[in-house]
Every structure is written in C-alpha cells, then in structure tokens.
Design a protein around this motif. Sequence first.
Motif, PDB file in Angstrom:
ATOM      1  N   MET A   1      -1.346  43.342 -38.990  1.00  0.00           N
ATOM      2  CA  MET A   1      -0.645  44.372 -38.228  1.00  0.00           C
ATOM      3  C   MET A   1      -1.654  45.290 -37.541  1.00  0.00           C
ATOM      4  SD  MET A   1       2.175  47.172 -39.492  1.00  0.00           S
ATOM      5  CE  MET A   1       3.440  45.918 -39.682  1.00  0.00           C
ATOM      6  N   ILE A   2      -1.302  45.736 -36.351  1.00  0.00           N
ATOM      7  CA  ILE A   2      -2.153  46.658 -35.608  1.00  0.00           C
ATOM      8  C   ILE A   2      -1.631  48.085 -35.788  1.00  0.00           C
ATOM      9  CG2 ILE A   2      -3.048  47.317 -33.340  1.00  0.00           C
ATOM     10  CD1 ILE A   2      -4.094  44.645 -34.255  1.00  0.00           C
ATOM     11  N   ASP A   3      -2.532  48.990 -36.112  1.00  0.00           N
ATOM     12  CA  ASP A   3      -2.203  50.415 -36.157  1.00  0.00           C
ATOM     13  C   ASP A   3      -2.647  51.030 -34.837  1.00  0.00           C
ATOM     14  OD1 ASP A   3      -1.340  51.135 -39.106  1.00  0.00           O
ATOM     15  OD2 ASP A   3      -3.003  49.712 -39.266  1.00  0.00           O
ATOM     16  N   TYR A   4      -1.687  51.517 -34.058  1.00  0.00           N
ATOM     17  CA  TYR A   4      -1.968  52.138 -32.766  1.00  0.00           C
ATOM     18  C   TYR A   4      -2.000  53.655 -32.960  1.00  0.00           C
ATOM     19  CZ  TYR A   4      -0.380  47.572 -31.001  1.00  0.00           C
ATOM     20  OH  TYR A   4      -0.210  46.231 -30.760  1.00  0.00           O
ATOM     21  N   VAL A   5      -3.141  54.266 -32.656  1.00  0.00           N
ATOM     22  CA  VAL A   5      -3.309  55.705 -32.854  1.00  0.00           C
ATOM     23  C   VAL A   5      -3.458  56.373 -31.492  1.00  0.00           C
ATOM     24  CG1 VAL A   5      -4.729  57.516 -33.857  1.00  0.00           C
ATOM     25  CG2 VAL A   5      -4.380  55.374 -35.115  1.00  0.00           C
ATOM     26  N   LEU A  31       0.575  59.305 -34.231  1.00  0.00           N
ATOM     27  CA  LEU A  31       0.241  60.346 -33.256  1.00  0.00           C
ATOM     28  C   LEU A  31      -0.640  61.405 -33.897  1.00  0.00           C
ATOM     29  CD1 LEU A  31       0.666  61.823 -30.516  1.00  0.00           C
ATOM     30  CD2 LEU A  31       2.730  62.855 -31.526  1.00  0.00           C
ATOM     31  N   PHE A  32      -1.749  61.732 -33.210  1.00  0.00           N
ATOM     32  CA  PHE A  32      -2.561  62.899 -33.554  1.00  0.00           C
ATOM     33  C   PHE A  32      -2.184  64.013 -32.586  1.00  0.00           C
ATOM     34  CE2 PHE A  32      -6.515  60.326 -35.153  1.00  0.00           C
ATOM     35  CZ  PHE A  32      -5.781  59.904 -36.247  1.00  0.00           C
ATOM     36  N   LEU A  33      -1.750  65.150 -33.107  1.00  0.00           N
ATOM     37  CA  LEU A  33      -1.331  66.256 -32.244  1.00  0.00           C
ATOM     38  C   LEU A  33      -1.738  67.579 -32.881  1.00  0.00           C
ATOM     39  CD1 LEU A  33       0.307  66.618 -29.567  1.00  0.00           C
ATOM     40  CD2 LEU A  33       2.292  67.147 -31.000  1.00  0.00           C
TER      41      LEU A  33
END
Length: 252
Positions: A1-5, A31-33
């Motif tokens: 699985m790919i973790d999209y950040v 999401l980094f916010l």
Amino acid sequence: MIDYVIYSHTDYLEVLNIQTDHLPKDGNNILFLNYNDLHLEDLYYKYDKVIFYDDSKPYASRLSMAIKQLDCEYFLFMHDIDILLNHDVNVLRNIKSLMLKNSIDRVDLKHTNNMEDCNTLDFGLKDHLLVKQTDPTNYIYNVNPSIWKKESFMKLLTNFPNKSYRDIEYFDVQNFCLSFDVYKVYSDQYKLCGYFNCLDFFTFLHISHGGKLLPLTSKFETVYGQSYSDVSKYYSDIVERYDLKRSKKWIQ
C-alpha cells in the motif's frame, strides 16, 4: 500500500481543496496542516489521517515533527501545490518494493533527462530507469513529489532544523544528501505539464510557483504550452471551477 502525504497550510486552502479533490483512492491519504481554529471538518473527513504542526516553527522543524507521527517506513510526499492529475499505483508499488529491497532513501518522481551516473536500476517499466544522483549541483534534494524512506527524511530535517521552504534546497543540504542513496526517473518519454516535464505514470500540475498561481494566456493555454491530454483546457476548467481568478495568488 502507498501512503500519500500532503503538506499544506491554511493560507493555501484554495489550492488544498483542488489537491484534495484529486486524492488517490488506492492508498492512505494523510494531511499535514498547521494548527488552526477554522471549521474544516468537510475537508478533514476526506483524509485517513490529519496531523497538525506548529507553524511558528521553521519549515524543516514543523515537517520533522509531523513525519515523526507517521507509522509507515516509506511514504509518497508532496506539497499541496503539486496537483496529482494521473498516477499508476502499480508502478509506484514497484518502486517502493525496489526501495525496500535496496534500502534506497529517496526517489524523485519528477522526470529527468540527465543520465549523470551509470548506476541505474530497472523498476519494471519499459524505457524507464532509476538513475542514482551523485552530483550535488543537480539537486539531489528538492521539494518535488518523492517517495521517501522515513528514517532518512527525518535525518535530513533534524540536521537542518532551521531551514525554510525557500532555502532548504541550498548547497549545504545538497552536500549532506551525498550520503543518501537518491534516485531520479530517467526516460525519453515525458509530458509537458505546467512548469515541469512529468512522467506518464506520475503526472502532476505544479499549480503555484513563487506564491503565484499558474497563469493562463488569452488562448487558455499555460504560458509554457502543454501536450498532456489537453491539460491546458483542464487547467482552465480548474480556474473556472474553483474561481481562482478571485484568489490573491492570481497573476493579473
């Protein structure tokens, strides 16, 4: 699985909304916010996880604090301004598997036509190769979309905690990255897409540069001209759909 950040900031909500609408549906989306008091629940629920950072800290420090909270060894990292138009998850999985097998630190997912090193790896896609980066003048490190080994990215960021987004590509960082195994994707095949040449299996639109949105000409083509599936028309549709001409980042 790919973790999209995805890294973003509330100052770029108009861009983040576009990126969010283009999120992959084949992996974990994170999401980094920055910490904020806005009511963004409709945005947050579209992500598997939201990690908040302190934007009073420099870019490198806030990023390392967020990455530390990830529970994956490798992840695909990109900024909100690189809108993911198209990707082949099977190719990305092949690259990730190769990184695990060879303990590769980073693979830059922007096209390169520079065969600077004979050290190459085949990742199973015809007419494409991973080329090791050994020339610090060729941006061994950059802020392009990349698959990163978490441990390596953390090592870089904690070594340069005061770096901003604007100076993190300076030469001291490039020299530091000589200790990493970093690869770029070489191919004779690429697509023109906004400010960059992109790969068929990973095509992104760099929608903002220098704090300003990608402009349109009177012919509704981006200033660089396009060949990717009429992406110029696609971008003009984005401009209209998201009312980008009202943005303070719009180039008049």
